[in-house]
Design a protein around this motif. Sequence first.
Motif, PDB file in Angstrom:
ATOM      1  N   VAL A  38       0.274  -6.934  -2.345  1.00  0.00           N
ATOM      2  CA  VAL A  38      -0.380  -7.724  -3.390  1.00  0.00           C
ATOM      3  C   VAL A  38       0.727  -8.290  -4.266  1.00  0.00           C
ATOM      4  N   TYR A  39       0.693  -9.592  -4.460  1.00  0.00           N
ATOM      5  CA  TYR A  39       1.720 -10.269  -5.241  1.00  0.00           C
ATOM      6  C   TYR A  39       1.176 -10.602  -6.625  1.00  0.00           C
ATOM      7  N   TYR A  40       1.984 -10.287  -7.619  1.00  0.00           N
ATOM      8  CA  TYR A  40       1.608 -10.501  -9.009  1.00  0.00           C
ATOM      9  C   TYR A  40       2.612 -11.417  -9.688  1.00  0.00           C
ATOM     10  N   CYS A  41       2.118 -12.292 -10.539  1.00  0.00           N
ATOM     11  CA  CYS A  41       3.031 -12.989 -11.431  1.00  0.00           C
ATOM     12  C   CYS A  41       2.908 -12.370 -12.812  1.00  0.00           C
ATOM     13  N   ALA A  42       3.970 -12.491 -13.553  1.00  0.00           N
ATOM     14  CA  ALA A  42       4.044 -11.869 -14.863  1.00  0.00           C
ATOM     15  C   ALA A  42       4.876 -12.747 -15.788  1.00  0.00           C
ATOM     16  N   ALA A  43       4.648 -12.592 -17.059  1.00  0.00           N
ATOM     17  CA  ALA A  43       5.350 -13.405 -18.039  1.00  0.00           C
ATOM     18  C   ALA A  43       5.929 -12.524 -19.136  1.00  0.00           C
ATOM     19  N   ARG A  44       7.061 -12.958 -19.628  1.00  0.00           N
ATOM     20  CA  ARG A  44       7.711 -12.261 -20.728  1.00  0.00           C
ATOM     21  C   ARG A  44       8.420 -13.283 -21.599  1.00  0.00           C
ATOM     22  N   THR A  45       8.811 -12.850 -22.755  1.00  0.00           N
ATOM     23  CA  THR A  45       9.593 -13.698 -23.633  1.00  0.00           C
ATOM     24  C   THR A  45      11.057 -13.296 -23.543  1.00  0.00           C
ATOM     25  N   PRO A  65       0.820  -1.211   0.000  1.00  0.00           N
ATOM     26  CA  PRO A  65       0.000   0.000   0.000  1.00  0.00           C
ATOM     27  C   PRO A  65       0.857   1.266   0.000  1.00  0.00           C
ATOM     28  N   GLY A  66       0.569   2.169  -0.928  1.00  0.00           N
ATOM     29  CA  GLY A  66       1.275   3.423  -0.995  1.00  0.00           C
ATOM     30  C   GLY A  66       2.666   3.357  -1.590  1.00  0.00           C
ATOM     31  N   LYS A  67       3.034   2.185  -2.096  1.00  0.00           N
ATOM     32  CA  LYS A  67       4.370   2.024  -2.663  1.00  0.00           C
ATOM     33  C   LYS A  67       4.281   1.588  -4.113  1.00  0.00           C
ATOM     34  N   GLU A  68       5.397   1.740  -4.802  1.00  0.00           N
ATOM     35  CA  GLU A  68       5.454   1.298  -6.178  1.00  0.00           C
ATOM     36  C   GLU A  68       5.618  -0.223  -6.242  1.00  0.00           C
ATOM     37  N   ARG A  69       5.236  -0.770  -7.368  1.00  0.00           N
ATOM     38  CA  ARG A  69       5.418  -2.198  -7.587  1.00  0.00           C
ATOM     39  C   ARG A  69       6.908  -2.506  -7.619  1.00  0.00           C
ATOM     40  N   GLU A  70       7.295  -3.583  -6.939  1.00  0.00           N
ATOM     41  CA  GLU A  70       8.705  -3.925  -6.891  1.00  0.00           C
ATOM     42  C   GLU A  70       8.941  -5.373  -7.312  1.00  0.00           C
TER      43      GLU A  70
END
Length: 128
Positions: free
Chosen positions: A93-100, A41-46
């Motif tokens: 909040v935890y996010y997963c992400a995908a890239r090539t 909360p209140g912070k940038e995604r890291e």
Amino acid sequence: QVQLVESGGGLVQAGGSLRLSCTASGRDFSTYILGWFRQAPGKEREFVGTITWTDSDTYYASAVLGRFIISRDNAKNTVYLQMNSLSPEDTAVYYCAARTWSRSFYSTRQLSDRYAYWGQGTQVIVSS
């Protein structure tokens, strides 16, 4: 394209453990590089960590190194984030992400804007 859905978040006491899962739908999951990010909360995604195609090629942010482990099961189209020795500072909040893959991967793996696909996130709360 790939669609990502995180699960496994919740409330845990400080010092406890939690395992997050991120399941993908779509084609060619095994060809994607997966990353975990978090936003308090209140912070940038890291950046939290990333894994390429094998469990041996992982990289972690210093804040979680030695406590968090990323693994993947390509047969299940799933990537995991095992979180140990949790502290209230891990609440996010935890996010997963995908890239090539790209030639610049190793210098850009911490950059969220290099990941094209994102899940909706799962909340982790660590109580003191």
